[in-house]
Enzyme design. Structure first.
Site, short mmCIF file in Angstrom:
data_model
loop_
_atom_site.label_atom_id
_atom_site.label_comp_id
_atom_site.label_asym_id
_atom_site.label_seq_id
_atom_site.Cartn_x
_atom_site.Cartn_y
_atom_site.Cartn_z
N LEU A 9 15.58 -7.98 1.83
CA LEU A 9 16.11 -7.76 3.17
C LEU A 9 14.96 -7.91 4.16
O LEU A 9 14.08 -7.06 4.25
CB LEU A 9 16.71 -6.35 3.29
N VAL A 14 5.67 -9.21 5.93
CA VAL A 14 5.59 -8.67 4.57
C VAL A 14 6.53 -9.42 3.63
O VAL A 14 6.16 -9.76 2.50
CB VAL A 14 5.89 -7.16 4.56
N GLU A 129 5.40 2.36 -2.40
CA GLU A 129 3.94 2.38 -2.32
C GLU A 129 3.42 1.76 -1.03
O GLU A 129 2.46 2.25 -0.43
CB GLU A 129 3.34 1.63 -3.52
N ILE A 136 -3.63 -0.23 0.02
CA ILE A 136 -4.30 0.82 -0.76
C ILE A 136 -3.26 1.51 -1.64
O ILE A 136 -2.29 2.08 -1.12
CB ILE A 136 -4.97 1.86 0.17
N GLU A 190 1.48 -3.98 18.59
CA GLU A 190 2.75 -4.52 19.08
C GLU A 190 2.74 -4.59 20.61
O GLU A 190 1.96 -3.90 21.27
CB GLU A 190 3.89 -3.60 18.63
N LYS A 205 3.33 8.57 8.04
CA LYS A 205 2.59 8.42 6.79
C LYS A 205 2.09 9.77 6.26
O LYS A 205 2.06 10.00 5.04
CB LYS A 205 1.42 7.45 7.00
N GLY A 302 -1.01 -5.98 7.04
CA GLY A 302 -1.21 -7.41 6.81
C GLY A 302 -0.27 -7.94 5.74
O GLY A 302 0.23 -7.19 4.89
#
EC number: 1.1.1.3
Length: 427
Positions: A9, A14, A129, A136, A190, A205, A302
């Site tokens: 999706l 990414v 993850e 990382i 952004e 996070k 990234g």
């Protein structure tokens, strides 16, 4: 060799990276999993958009049901962003018995516990993850490598945009607005940078890291969050003269069986590893009672770093499918912990004040500190303009409750403006 079909999706940064890595590393992934993994269908919003990735053999569609209703597709990668729409899709997919991998930190921080329970009830894996610190592998490391240890603190730089901005302000001696524009020009920020610069992204996070490190479910409303939009170049320079770098840190700390979680600018001693983390990189320090302090460093965002974390989750799901062990929680650690009380959270602090340059001001400031039973470590006064002085103070350790009392008292003083009130990490 057994084949496993994958749906995706979203085909942004990414998603494109996932397609690339899966093609480039197909042989290695097959040897590790014993399966032939293949992306069958990708759902996108705009079918006519130009793509810079090889989509040979992959169906591109704008119909979510093409994945939902396809019995061949066993694994779905959600990299479309959003919260409510993504939640709706993920719920339907889990109910259809499909395993989910997502990089969506907003979704997991907001609905992670609910979705994990739905995944378990349907015998599905739900891995994420890539939702924290990009490339990382911090979440799986906490689950596996710290399973036998008692984590007492997790802190770090978990937002590359703010770290880039603060690095540029420090190294290039530019203002926040100039550093932000440079970050936007390079694609690190952004067009609307609010989530990054106001600490919201880092807070999402930290919600996830707190769940993994301490087994504690904490909501965004419970976090103490401040960003970097009000950080002044003068304070960055002053901190450097005192031997510190200012960083936006997320900190989750165990204090007497309670947990304190915050996001905000912090003065980090220059010899502390986090002080050396530059530009868009991320770093997380995990302190265990047994192992002590360990640091995990790398690119926090990234295309390929984040896609690599997604691929590690895909491989984990594929192994579970082969071994018929799907349905286990990504993080099984759960404890009924409460938030730490402000009276128990202790740090040294850095205060920066704009004060009208006239007699008696230092006396009022000293009285406010004295009434809170707080003490100075050092005081520096310099000229700010023709009418105002700038007073910088660092304090000895005091509680967050004392800090709040001091800030409130300063704010009531006539001709005194609080510019900054930041934590100082111990040497």
């Amino acid at each position: 060799m057994r084949g496993i079909k994958i749906g995706v999706l979203g085909l942004g940064t990414v998603g494109s990276g996932v397609v690339r890595l899966l093609r480039d590393h197909q042989a290695k992934i097959s040897s590790i999993t014993g399966c032939q993994l293949e992306i069958k269908t990708i759902v996108v919003h705009n079918l006519n958009k130009q793509r810079n990735v090889d989509l040979t053999g992959i169906e591109l569609t704008d119909q979510f049901t093409k994945i939902l209703n396809d019995p061949e597709i066993k694994i779905v990668v959600e990299v479309m962003g959003t919260v409510e729409t993504a939640k709706n899709y993920v719920e339907q997919l889990l109910q259809a018995g499909k395993h989910i991998i997502t990089a969506n930190k907003d979704l997991i921080a907001t609905y992670g516990a609910e979705l994990a329970e739905l995944a378990r009830a349907n015998g599905c894996d739900l891995f994420y993850e890539a939702s924290v610190a990009g490339g990382i592998p911090i979440l799986r490391t906490i689950v596996n490598s710290f399973a036998a240890d008692r984590i007492v603190e997790v802190k770090g730089i978990v937002n590359g945009t703010t770290n880039y901005i603060l690095t540029q302000m420090s190294q290039q001696q530019v203002s926040f607005s100039a550093a932000l524009k440079a970050a936007q020009d390079l694609g690190f920020a952004e067009p609307d940078p609010t989530n990054d610069v106001e600490g919201i992204d880092a807070a999402y996070k930290m919600v996830i890291l707190t769940q993994f490190a301490f087994g504690m479910n904490i909501s965004m409303k419970q976090l103490k969050i401040s960003g970097i939009s009000d950080v002044k170049l003068a304070d960055i320079q002053q901190a450097k003269e005192l031997g510190y770098n200012i960083k936006l840190l997320g900190i989750a700390k165990l204090i007497d069986d309670r947990v304190d979680v915050s996001v905000g600018p912090v003065l980090v001693p220059k010899d502390q590893p986090l002080a050396a983390v530059q530009n868009e990189n991320n770093a997380v320090l995990v302190t265990g009672a047994a192992v002590g302090e360990t640091m995990f460093y790398g690119p926090g965002a990234g295309e390929l770093p984040t896609a690599n974390s997604v691929l590690s989750d895909i491989i984990a799901v594929a192994k579970d499918i082969v071994l018929e062990t799907t349905g286990s929680r990504f993080n099984d650690f759960q404890r009924d912990l409460k938030q730490a009380r402000p009276a128990d959270v202790c740090y040294s602090y850095y205060f920066s004040l704009k004060v009208k340059d006239q007699p008696g001001q230092m006396l009022k400031i000293t009285q406010a500190m004295s009434e809170a039973q707080a003490s100075f470590h050092l005081i520096i006064q310099s000229e700010l303009d023709n009418e105002h002085a700038r007073i910088v103070m660092t304090t000895h350790q005091m509680s967050e409750a004392q800090r709040n009392q001091v800030v409130a008292a300063f704010s009531t003083l006539k001709d005194v403006e609080v510019i900054a009130a930041y934590k100082v990490l111990p040497e």
